[in-house]
Design a protein around this motif. Structure first.
Motif, PDB file in Angstrom:
ATOM      1  N   ARG A  64       0.825  -1.208   0.000  1.00 48.83           N
ATOM      2  CA  ARG A  64       0.000   0.000   0.000  1.00 48.83           C
ATOM      3  C   ARG A  64       0.861   1.261   0.000  1.00 48.83           C
ATOM      4  O   ARG A  64       0.546   2.227  -0.677  1.00 48.83           O
ATOM      5  N   LYS A  65       1.939   1.249   0.785  1.00 46.80           N
ATOM      6  CA  LYS A  65       2.712   2.481   0.950  1.00 46.80           C
ATOM      7  C   LYS A  65       4.217   2.281   0.849  1.00 46.80           C
ATOM      8  O   LYS A  65       4.967   3.262   0.824  1.00 46.80           O
ATOM      9  N   ALA A  66       4.693   1.048   0.799  1.00 46.13           N
ATOM     10  CA  ALA A  66       6.131   0.800   0.733  1.00 46.13           C
ATOM     11  C   ALA A  66       6.670   1.163  -0.648  1.00 46.13           C
ATOM     12  O   ALA A  66       5.951   1.132  -1.647  1.00 46.13           O
ATOM     13  N   MET A  67       7.963   1.489  -0.697  1.00 50.03           N
ATOM     14  CA  MET A  67       8.606   1.920  -1.925  1.00 50.03           C
ATOM     15  C   MET A  67       9.836   1.054  -2.181  1.00 50.03           C
ATOM     16  O   MET A  67      10.313   0.341  -1.285  1.00 50.03           O
ATOM     17  N   LEU A  68      10.362   1.154  -3.401  1.00 45.91           N
ATOM     18  CA  LEU A  68      11.509   0.333  -3.785  1.00 45.91           C
ATOM     19  C   LEU A  68      12.488   1.181  -4.584  1.00 45.91           C
ATOM     20  O   LEU A  68      12.120   1.830  -5.557  1.00 45.91           O
ATOM     21  N   ARG A  69      13.771   1.144  -4.161  1.00 49.09           N
ATOM     22  CA  ARG A  69      14.821   1.865  -4.881  1.00 49.09           C
ATOM     23  C   ARG A  69      16.140   1.128  -4.699  1.00 49.09           C
ATOM     24  O   ARG A  69      16.571   0.871  -3.570  1.00 49.09           O
ATOM     25  N   GLU A  70      16.768   0.762  -5.782  1.00 51.31           N
ATOM     26  CA  GLU A  70      18.099   0.150  -5.781  1.00 51.31           C
ATOM     27  C   GLU A  70      18.170  -1.087  -4.886  1.00 51.31           C
ATOM     28  O   GLU A  70      19.170  -1.314  -4.184  1.00 51.31           O
ATOM     29  N   GLY A  71      17.117  -1.885  -4.887  1.00 53.40           N
ATOM     30  CA  GLY A  71      17.109  -3.101  -4.090  1.00 53.40           C
ATOM     31  C   GLY A  71      16.784  -2.881  -2.628  1.00 53.40           C
ATOM     32  O   GLY A  71      16.783  -3.830  -1.833  1.00 53.40           O
ATOM     33  N   ILE A  72      16.500  -1.633  -2.255  1.00 52.90           N
ATOM     34  CA  ILE A  72      16.141  -1.301  -0.869  1.00 52.90           C
ATOM     35  C   ILE A  72      14.633  -1.107  -0.793  1.00 52.90           C
ATOM     36  O   ILE A  72      14.076  -0.235  -1.465  1.00 52.90           O
ATOM     37  N   GLY A  73      13.969  -1.931   0.003  1.00 51.51           N
ATOM     38  CA  GLY A  73      12.538  -1.760   0.235  1.00 51.51           C
ATOM     39  C   GLY A  73      12.334  -0.767   1.362  1.00 51.51           C
ATOM     40  O   GLY A  73      12.871  -0.945   2.458  1.00 51.51           O
ATOM     41  N   MET A  74      11.601   0.291   1.077  1.00 48.83           N
ATOM     42  CA  MET A  74      11.430   1.348   2.067  1.00 48.83           C
ATOM     43  C   MET A  74      10.033   1.342   2.654  1.00 48.83           C
ATOM     44  O   MET A  74       9.040   1.338   1.920  1.00 48.83           O
TER      45      MET A  74
END
Length: 308
Positions: A64-74
């Motif tokens: 719902r709100k998590a993000m993904l950048r460069e293999g890092i799940g935020m």
């Protein structure tokens, strides 16, 4: 209706910075010109949180709100914390632990996620389910750490301190406010209709409705809050790899610390000069490492052995 809303808010303990609880009460009653609400509106948190979200990349699949950048799940935890979705989480920028827990599990299951970074900017919130969520964080099968872009206080620090990968902090980030409070009131005069509320408890339940106008009644409530605070402190001590006495005496005593003072006290592990972007880039480059909690626990054990 207003009485029911206030009763719901005041029937539960909170681990939150006091001014924010006043604002929650005012927003719930739609008193949007209350000084507590106006103070929050002008504190820059909305712009700060929007800037943080813009750095997090794209929405992680199945969340719902998590993000993904460069293999890092935020995993963002922003705004006041509530156990489940409600009008505050849907329309007032608050965080829901049931959504955060579902997103955390999705990140843990995703083959695209190597590490998880919780991005926190929260004054804390309701106590319900906070310790359960902290346990989920502590037991994460994937490396999980925290970066604080603004506030990581009270319930948010309760959760963030459990991250095995440790806590990084914006140079102006704020942590602490360890403690539990409850907002309540008691009637001192009859209401406008000439009536005064009266509640009578059964013989063997005198503490069901303590008289809050007396020191004895306040002591009953404080005993309950102290019991919750004990769990809070135990969780922080275990997560940070320090003694409970250290948390009680050096982690702000209910106040907050920022920047170098927070690091010196052991409440965070590093000051991230480049903020969230720097934390993401550092994790993206990093390989497997010993969790901060393990290193801290080993240091504590060695100190205890040397002490005799």
């Amino acid at each position: 209706m207003n009485q029911h809303v206030m009763a719901a808010i005041r029937s539960q303990p909170w681990a939150i910075m006091p001014g924010y609880l006043e604002a929650i009460e005012a927003i719930a009653l739609r008193v949007l010109d209350d000084p507590a609400v106006l103070a929050l509106k002008d504190d820059g948190h909305q712009e700060r949180q929007l800037s943080a979200v813009a750095m997090m990349g794209e929405r992680a699949p199945g969340t719902r709100k998590a993000m993904l950048r460069e293999g890092i799940g935020m995993l963002p935890l922003m705004g006041p914390v509530f156990p489940r979705s409600n009008i505050m989480t849907e329309y007032s920028g608050a965080a829901s632990l049931d959504i955060a827990a579902a997103d955390l599990r999705a990140l843990q299951a995703s083959p695209d996620v190597r590490q998880i970074l919780m991005v926190i900017d929260s004054p804390g919130g309701a106590v319900a389910q906070v310790n359960d969520f902290a346990r989920l964080v502590a037991a994460s099968p994937k490396p999980i750490s925290v970066h604080v872009t603004g506030l990581c206080c009270s319930a948010a620090y309760w959760i963030g301190s459990s991250a095995p990968g440790g806590i990084s902090l914006d140079p102006t980030g704020v942590v602490g406010s360890i403690g539990v409070l409850i907002s309540t009131s008691y009637q001192v005069e009859a209401d406008a209709n000439g009536r005064r509320d009266l509640e009578i408890a059964s013989t063997n339940a005198p503490n069901k409705r303590p008289d809050l106008s007396t020191p004895e009644g306040q002591a009953v409530v404080r005993q309950m809050l102290d019991g919750i605070e004990d769990i809070f402190i135990q969780t922080v001590a275990r997560g940070r790899g320090v003694t409970e006495a250290t948390v009680r005496n050096e982690f702000g005593k209910g106040g907050t610390l920022t920047g170098k003072a927070a690091k010196a006290a052991g409440m965070v592990d590093r000051i991230e000069a480049d903020g969230l972007d720097g934390a993401i880039r550092r994790l993206a480059k990093a390989g497997p490492a010993t969790p901060r909690r393990t290193a801290a626990a080993n240091t504590l054990t060695l100190a205890q052995i040397r002490a005799g």
